[in-house]
Design a protein around this motif. Structure first.
Motif, PDB file in Angstrom:
ATOM      1  N   ILE A 136      14.634  29.957  67.053  1.00  0.00           N
ATOM      2  CA  ILE A 136      14.706  31.518  67.141  1.00  0.00           C
ATOM      3  C   ILE A 136      13.861  32.341  66.240  1.00  0.00           C
ATOM      4  CG2 ILE A 136      16.849  31.540  68.773  1.00  0.00           C
ATOM      5  CD1 ILE A 136      18.303  32.819  66.447  1.00  0.00           C
ATOM      6  N   CYS A 137      13.648  31.387  65.112  1.00  0.00           N
ATOM      7  CA  CYS A 137      12.615  32.197  64.135  1.00  0.00           C
ATOM      8  C   CYS A 137      11.450  31.459  63.662  1.00  0.00           C
ATOM      9  CB  CYS A 137      13.452  32.514  62.911  1.00  0.00           C
ATOM     10  SG  CYS A 137      13.995  31.104  61.883  1.00  0.00           S
ATOM     11  N   GLN A 138      10.500  32.025  63.279  1.00  0.00           N
ATOM     12  CA  GLN A 138       9.177  31.353  62.917  1.00  0.00           C
ATOM     13  C   GLN A 138       8.818  31.964  61.397  1.00  0.00           C
ATOM     14  OE1 GLN A 138       5.852  31.629  65.639  1.00  0.00           O
ATOM     15  NE2 GLN A 138       4.444  32.165  63.900  1.00  0.00           N
ATOM     16  N   LEU A 139       8.303  30.774  60.683  1.00  0.00           N
ATOM     17  CA  LEU A 139       8.148  31.207  59.322  1.00  0.00           C
ATOM     18  C   LEU A 139       6.666  31.145  58.920  1.00  0.00           C
ATOM     19  CD1 LEU A 139      10.930  29.047  57.781  1.00  0.00           C
ATOM     20  CD2 LEU A 139      10.911  31.581  58.083  1.00  0.00           C
ATOM     21  N   ASP A 140       6.190  32.093  58.323  1.00  0.00           N
ATOM     22  CA  ASP A 140       4.729  32.172  57.924  1.00  0.00           C
ATOM     23  C   ASP A 140       5.073  31.847  56.145  1.00  0.00           C
ATOM     24  OD1 ASP A 140       3.288  32.067  60.011  1.00  0.00           O
ATOM     25  OD2 ASP A 140       3.178  34.201  60.380  1.00  0.00           O
ATOM     26  N   THR A 141       4.140  31.235  55.708  1.00  0.00           N
ATOM     27  CA  THR A 141       4.128  31.324  54.181  1.00  0.00           C
ATOM     28  C   THR A 141       2.847  31.689  53.766  1.00  0.00           C
ATOM     29  OG1 THR A 141       5.378  29.336  54.514  1.00  0.00           O
ATOM     30  CG2 THR A 141       4.624  29.657  52.267  1.00  0.00           C
ATOM     31  N   LEU A 142       2.835  32.373  52.370  1.00  0.00           N
ATOM     32  CA  LEU A 142       1.696  32.852  51.664  1.00  0.00           C
ATOM     33  C   LEU A 142       1.860  32.658  50.274  1.00  0.00           C
ATOM     34  CD1 LEU A 142      -0.955  34.690  52.149  1.00  0.00           C
ATOM     35  CD2 LEU A 142       0.320  36.687  51.654  1.00  0.00           C
ATOM     36  N   ASN A 143       0.863  31.975  49.628  1.00  0.00           N
ATOM     37  CA  ASN A 143       1.010  31.649  48.156  1.00  0.00           C
ATOM     38  C   ASN A 143      -0.148  32.701  47.493  1.00  0.00           C
ATOM     39  OD1 ASN A 143       2.879  29.646  48.249  1.00  0.00           O
ATOM     40  ND2 ASN A 143       1.300  28.258  49.139  1.00  0.00           N
ATOM     41  N   TRP A 157       5.674  33.524  49.065  1.00  0.00           N
ATOM     42  CA  TRP A 157       5.933  34.415  49.839  1.00  0.00           C
ATOM     43  C   TRP A 157       6.349  33.909  51.422  1.00  0.00           C
ATOM     44  CZ3 TRP A 157       6.605  39.458  48.545  1.00  0.00           C
ATOM     45  CH2 TRP A 157       6.059  39.960  47.139  1.00  0.00           C
ATOM     46  N   VAL A 158       7.382  34.464  52.059  1.00  0.00           N
ATOM     47  CA  VAL A 158       7.777  33.699  53.457  1.00  0.00           C
ATOM     48  C   VAL A 158       8.070  35.040  54.204  1.00  0.00           C
ATOM     49  CG1 VAL A 158       9.368  32.404  54.621  1.00  0.00           C
ATOM     50  CG2 VAL A 158       8.507  31.244  52.800  1.00  0.00           C
ATOM     51  N   VAL A 159       7.358  35.015  55.376  1.00  0.00           N
ATOM     52  CA  VAL A 159       7.949  35.820  56.220  1.00  0.00           C
ATOM     53  C   VAL A 159       8.685  35.427  57.710  1.00  0.00           C
ATOM     54  CG1 VAL A 159       7.191  37.904  57.814  1.00  0.00           C
ATOM     55  CG2 VAL A 159       5.771  37.110  55.823  1.00  0.00           C
ATOM     56  N   ALA A 160       9.688  35.760  58.017  1.00  0.00           N
ATOM     57  CA  ALA A 160      10.602  35.317  59.097  1.00  0.00           C
ATOM     58  C   ALA A 160      10.474  36.204  59.992  1.00  0.00           C
ATOM     59  CB  ALA A 160      11.812  34.844  58.476  1.00  0.00           C
ATOM     60  N   HIS A 161       9.987  35.584  61.189  1.00  0.00           N
ATOM     61  CA  HIS A 161       9.944  36.623  62.538  1.00  0.00           C
ATOM     62  C   HIS A 161      10.956  36.092  63.288  1.00  0.00           C
ATOM     63  CE1 HIS A 161       5.824  37.403  61.501  1.00  0.00           C
ATOM     64  NE2 HIS A 161       5.655  36.099  60.963  1.00  0.00           N
ATOM     65  N   GLY A 162      11.477  37.061  63.949  1.00  0.00           N
ATOM     66  CA  GLY A 162      12.661  36.735  65.231  1.00  0.00           C
ATOM     67  C   GLY A 162      12.002  36.362  66.361  1.00  0.00           C
ATOM     68  N   ARG A 163      12.499  35.972  67.339  1.00  0.00           N
ATOM     69  CA  ARG A 163      12.009  35.648  68.512  1.00  0.00           C
ATOM     70  C   ARG A 163      11.296  36.936  69.326  1.00  0.00           C
ATOM     71  NH1 ARG A 163      16.361  33.221  72.684  1.00  0.00           N
ATOM     72  NH2 ARG A 163      15.922  31.307  71.512  1.00  0.00           N
ATOM     73  N   GLY A 164      10.172  36.715  69.626  1.00  0.00           N
ATOM     74  CA  GLY A 164       9.598  38.002  70.243  1.00  0.00           C
ATOM     75  C   GLY A 164       8.921  38.965  69.538  1.00  0.00           C
ATOM     76  N   SER A 165       9.162  38.735  68.120  1.00  0.00           N
ATOM     77  CA  SER A 165       8.536  39.938  67.177  1.00  0.00           C
ATOM     78  C   SER A 165       7.608  38.908  66.326  1.00  0.00           C
ATOM     79  CB  SER A 165       9.683  40.480  66.367  1.00  0.00           C
ATOM     80  OG  SER A 165      10.289  39.458  65.510  1.00  0.00           O
ATOM     81  N   VAL A 166       6.793  38.254  66.885  1.00  0.00           N
ATOM     82  CA  VAL A 166       5.951  37.277  65.921  1.00  0.00           C
ATOM     83  C   VAL A 166       4.817  38.106  65.639  1.00  0.00           C
ATOM     84  CG1 VAL A 166       4.769  35.433  65.364  1.00  0.00           C
ATOM     85  CG2 VAL A 166       6.961  34.887  66.563  1.00  0.00           C
ATOM     86  N   ILE A 167       4.165  38.577  64.649  1.00  0.00           N
ATOM     87  CA  ILE A 167       3.108  39.167  64.318  1.00  0.00           C
ATOM     88  C   ILE A 167       2.096  38.612  63.343  1.00  0.00           C
ATOM     89  CG2 ILE A 167       4.138  41.558  64.841  1.00  0.00           C
ATOM     90  CD1 ILE A 167       3.816  41.487  61.615  1.00  0.00           C
ATOM     91  N   PRO A 168       0.774  38.862  63.709  1.00  0.00           N
ATOM     92  CA  PRO A 168      -0.025  38.184  62.602  1.00  0.00           C
ATOM     93  C   PRO A 168       0.118  38.504  61.001  1.00  0.00           C
ATOM     94  CG  PRO A 168      -1.310  39.558  64.078  1.00  0.00           C
ATOM     95  CD  PRO A 168      -0.041  39.706  64.494  1.00  0.00           C
ATOM     96  N   VAL A 169       0.113  37.702  60.317  1.00  0.00           N
ATOM     97  CA  VAL A 169       0.283  38.063  58.809  1.00  0.00           C
ATOM     98  C   VAL A 169      -1.219  37.887  58.043  1.00  0.00           C
ATOM     99  CG1 VAL A 169       1.783  37.433  56.880  1.00  0.00           C
ATOM    100  CG2 VAL A 169       2.760  37.014  59.136  1.00  0.00           C
TER     101      VAL A 169
END
Lengths: 189, 274
Positions: B129-136, B142-154
């Motif tokens: 139910i969550c998606q993680l994006d990573t940025l170094n 840095w990590v952004v965790a998105h909930g289900r249905g709120s995934v946005i481009p990072v």
């Protein structure tokens, strides 16, 4: 230059004597010396007024910025609660005077319990509208302006009164009802 | 779970020079008032931040970042993920229940008596139910965790905080249908992620109090003086809490948080406490 020569010193003393005579003759300025400006926000001195909100201001200090703000907000919230309590107390007195409840203490008790429920829920929607933070020798001073919408409290009070049919019937015939209803109507507009 | 990794070393170098020049040009700027805050950085602070950290998207997300000093990326990543997970859990669903005590001195001062807060009903965030994006960026993960249905481009864009304080620190935004609150924490130069998390937590608690609280006196003196104790009780359920903006200066970090009014409800009326 750390040392003045004798002639230089005399010249300086002479100049000062001359300058001291340049002011108004024999008149002494007794006006207080201008003080440093006190940075108090304008809204702290003149609290806004608005028919739909109650306002309160407070200022507190702390070495921690968050604590200074939190203390000021708590003080302002306490005042908002007191304002709301006073407001509902006035409404109760008005109701009592208009209906003449000497013979009907049960009705007054019902009205009081309705306002009590609202008083217990007073701080619904309170918010810090403005804040000013000053730093004074390592200590933060926070000024806050808090507001509380009175519409929700009015709605809750009316709802609680409506739940009691006999109370509502008596209340409808009063000026207190008219005023409360007017405020609710204004909120809907 | 997906990851995106990007480097921004060129950009961060440029911003470092801009920051250095700005600091050199204003050596006498103290933090006097909100408008006079000057940005100075501790050595361990990031030179630049992801743009979405400074101006977060208007959807519930969790953001975490790691302390520098990890030898390998693994522990840094774990630390950032844990923080992002906690933030996302707060955004998804939380019940904030507690009380704040205070006492008044005879001269009218208010002293804090501490507070007890519980974060209840937090969801378990399973990977599905969550998606993680990573940025170094530089030494930071840095990590952004998105909930289900709120995934946005990072995007990998980076920026620095403005030298002057944003308007929302002095004036809370007024948006119909939303509650806003400010959270502040002292900047711990060796634990900046912890400072941001604390400020976010404080904004969450302030929001909960703003939605609904009960103020009551515990005692009053018989002499009629103002001395006494009081408490503020709150119990608020929120969904969709999220950070609207962030800012920092040399001493403190500031978080503006918000929640939709129709997704925040005080439970005081039905609560046993009171």
């Amino acid at each position: 230059m750390r040392y003045l020569s004798l002639s230089g010193g005399l010249a300086l003393v002479f100049s000062l004597v001359l300058l001291s005579g340049c002011g108004g003759r024999g008149k002494t300025d007794l006006a207080p010396a201008p003080r440093g400006r006190v940075d108090v926000p304008e809204w702290f001195l003149n609290t806004p007024t608005d028919p739909h909100h109650l306002y309160a201001t407070a200022t507190m200090t702390s070495r921690d910025l968050q604590v200074a703000i939190q203390k000021a907000q708590t003080a302002a919230r306490t005042e908002l609660a007191q304002q709301m309590e006073a407001r509902l107390g006035n409404l109760t007195r008005q109701f009592q005077e208009e209906v003449g409840l000497r013979d009907d203490s049960e009705l007054l008790q019902q009205f009081t319990s309705a306002t009590k429920i609202v008083t217990d829920q007073t701080l619904v929607g309170s918010r810090a509208d403005q804040r000013e933070i000053l730093s004074e020798s390592g200590i933060y001073r926070a000024y806050v302006l808090m507001s509380l919408p009175i519409g929700q409290a009015n709605q809750l009070l009316m709802q609680k009164i409506r739940e009691n049919e006999s109370l509502y019937t008596r209340f409808r015939a009063t000026q207190a009802f008219e005023e409360l209803n007017r405020e609710l109507e204004a909120l809907r507009e | 779970m997906t990851e995106r990794c990007g480097r921004a070393s060129g950009s961060s170098l440029r911003w470092s020079w801009v920051l250095l020049l700005a600091l050199t040009a204003t050596p006498g700027c103290a933090h006097r008032g909100t408008s006079g805050h000057a940005v100075t950085r501790a050595d361990s602070a990031p030179a630049v931040y992801p743009l979405w950290f400074i101006h977060p998207p208007a959807v519930p997300t969790g953001v975490g970042f790691s302390l520098p000093g990890h030898v390998t990326r693994g522990p840094a990543y774990t630390q950032a993920v844990e923080m992002a997970g906690r933030m996302l859990a707060w955004s998804t669903h939380v019940r904030v229940r507690g009380e704040r005590l205070y006492w008044r001195t005879p001269d009218g001062r208010l002293e804090s008596g501490g507070q007890k807060v519980e974060l209840l009903e937090l969801p378990e965030l399973a990977p599905d139910i969550c998606q993680l994006d990573t940025l170094n960026i530089d030494r930071y993960t840095w990590v952004v965790a998105h909930g289900r249905g709120s995934v946005i481009p990072v995007p990998a864009a980076v920026a620095s905080f403005t030298p002057s304080a944003p308007a929302w620190i002095a004036v809370t935004p007024r948006e119909p249908g939303w509650h806003h609150a400010l959270g502040i924490a002292t900047l711990a130069s060796r634990d900046e992620p912890g400072s941001w998390e604390l400020a976010t937590y404080r904004a969450l608690v302030e929001l909960a109090i703003g939605v609904g609280a009960r103020s009551g006196d515990l005692e009053k003196t018989l002499t009629g003086e103002q001395a006494g104790a009081g408490r503020l009780v709150f119990d608020t359920r929120m969904q969709g809490f999220h950070v609207a903006a962030r800012w920092r200066d040399a001493h403190n970090v500031f978080v503006l948080a918000r929640v939709r009014a129709d997704r925040a409800r005080t439970m005081l009326e039905t609560s046993d406490d009171g």
